[in-house]
Scaffold this active site. Structure first.
Site, PDB file in Angstrom:
ATOM      1  CB  ALA A 127      16.185   3.556   5.644  1.00 21.10           C
ATOM      2  CG  ASP A 134      13.029  -3.355   4.938  1.00 19.17           C
ATOM      3  OD1 ASP A 134      11.936  -3.878   4.689  1.00 19.17           O
ATOM      4  OD2 ASP A 134      13.327  -2.205   4.567  1.00 19.17           O
ATOM      5  CG  HIS A 186       9.695  -1.014   3.348  1.00 22.66           C
ATOM      6  ND1 HIS A 186      11.065  -1.016   3.475  1.00 22.66           N
ATOM      7  CD2 HIS A 186       9.421  -0.007   2.483  1.00 22.66           C
ATOM      8  CE1 HIS A 186      11.582  -0.056   2.733  1.00 22.66           C
ATOM      9  NE2 HIS A 186      10.604   0.568   2.108  1.00 22.66           N
ATOM     10  CG  ASN A 241      15.337   6.180  -4.940  1.00 22.13           C
ATOM     11  OD1 ASN A 241      15.088   7.370  -4.851  1.00 22.13           O
ATOM     12  ND2 ASN A 241      15.950   5.661  -5.997  1.00 22.13           N
ATOM     13  CB  SER A 242      12.101   1.393  -0.691  1.00 25.05           C
ATOM     14  OG  SER A 242      12.141   2.401   0.274  1.00 25.05           O
TER      15      SER A 242
END
Length: 369
Positions: free
Chosen positions: A228, A136, A106, A210-211
């Site tokens: 997440a 993801d 994402h 932080n993803s």
């Protein structure tokens, strides 16, 4: 003043004097070079391998006005509109020589090219090697990699609740940030974020930005990709989730080899153990159905078998076994240890190519794996 009160007063004075002398001794020890507990040396080793990712691009999306028949009839509205995307995230260098970086899908799904900034301020362009929305995850490759440092991959299956971890990333675009905490839980599923879930839960502060960053053990090994948070207000409340590195490793290997992840099946539907099936066992995955003429049937799996291990790794839930099968290469053999009528048995099943959607067996709303 009574004798009792005088005694209490003297005792209090003595305790205060003792505490002050102990504090003075500790300060004196520190002044003489006593060791202060710190993670700074470990952090210095880790942070060069965690990068900031900037995404600048344009994406086309459906125009909400086009759905209104009045607008379509009286106004010349386009069916799709182009939208500019500017986003930031984090990534982890896992191969310094070839320049491979792991991050979240994402973070980079809007563009085939991104800009990467290292901790020392150097900037690199990078291409998206491949993305896998169900997990993801995405793999990038830095163009002309030079002077990079990578993190070694740990074993997320060896994690235990209570292990100390560090989270490194780029929250809110502030720049590289390090937080610490514990592994709060393992095997978290049902978050609805993507198709394959087996999250590590941690209370190390994780926030937007932080993803794609690193969740690291105190051994200095990458054990998760931060992905997440659970938060009513959108900020950290102590519940962050990371994709286990063992899952990320399998996805990355396929993306590097072929540019995508090809998932097979063995022809079973799975469910968690019900109260009636427990009989002293709380973990495992129950074979709810076996498709006729499937790889599972040919290998000897039966309805009602409880899978407790896969390739000598414990299986706690049906989601964990689903992930194991879904991330195995087509043609790969998977050794399953099952409980059948109270006795252990070993079944070796070969992962088969996926069935066509029109012929894939379905039980209820559970597609056979």
């Amino acid at each position: 003043m009574t004798i009792r009160t005088l005694r209490l007063l003297l005792l209090t004075i003595l305790m205060l004097a003792f505490t002050a002398s102990q504090a003075g001794a500790q300060v004196a020890d520190l002044k003489l070079g006593g060791a202060i507990p710190t993670l700074a040396p470990l952090v210095r080793q880790l942070t060069p391998a965690v990068v900031n990712i900037s995404v600048h691009g344009r994406v086309r999306e459906d125009n909400p006005l086009y759905r209104d028949p009045i607008f379509r009839e009286f106004f010349d509205v386009p069916r799709q509109i182009e939208k500019k995307v500017n986003a930031t995230g984090s990534g982890v260098i896992v191969d310094a020589v070839r320049g491979y970086v792991l991050t979240n899908n994402h973070v980079v799904e809007a563009t085939p090219a991104v800009q990467i900034t290292t901790k020392d301020g150097r900037q690199f362009s990078a291409r998206v090697v491949g993305r896998d929305p169900p997990t993801d995850l995405a793999v990038l490759q830095i163009r002309n990699p030079e002077g990079l440092k990578a993190l070694s991959l740990g074993d997320s299956d060896a994690l235990e609740v209570g292990d100390f971890v560090l989270a490194i990333g780029n929250p809110f675009g502030l720049g590289q940030t390090v937080t610490s905490g514990l592994v709060s839980a393992l095997g978290r599923t049902g978050l609805g974020k993507q198709g394959y879930e087996d999250f590590i839960q941690t209370d190390a502060a994780i926030n937007p930005g932080n993803s794609g960053g690193a969740l690291v053990s105190l051994r200095g090994e990458l054990i998760g990709i931060n992905s997440a948070i659970i938060s009513p207000a959108g900020g950290n409340v102590g519940i962050g989730c990371a994709i286990p590195v063992n899952m990320a490793r399998r996805v990355m290997e396929q993306i590097i080899a072929t540019g995508h992840v090809e998932r097979g099946r063995i022809g079973v539907s799975l469910q968690d153990i019900t109260p009636a099936q427990k009989k002293g066992r709380n973990e495992g995955a129950v074979i709810a159905e076996v498709a006729p003429d499937s790889a599972a049937e040919k290998a000897g799996l039966r309805k009602g078998d409880i899978v407790v291990m896969a390739d000598d790794r414990p299986i706690r839930t049906s989601a964990q076994l689903r992930n194991k099968i879904g991330l195995a290469r087509i043609g790969q053999e998977v050794r399953l240890t099952v409980q059948r009528d109270g006795a252990p048995a070993t079944v070796v099943v070969t992962v088969a190519p996926p069935a066509e959607p029109s012929t894939a067996a379905v039980t209820g709303n559970r597609r056979l794996r």
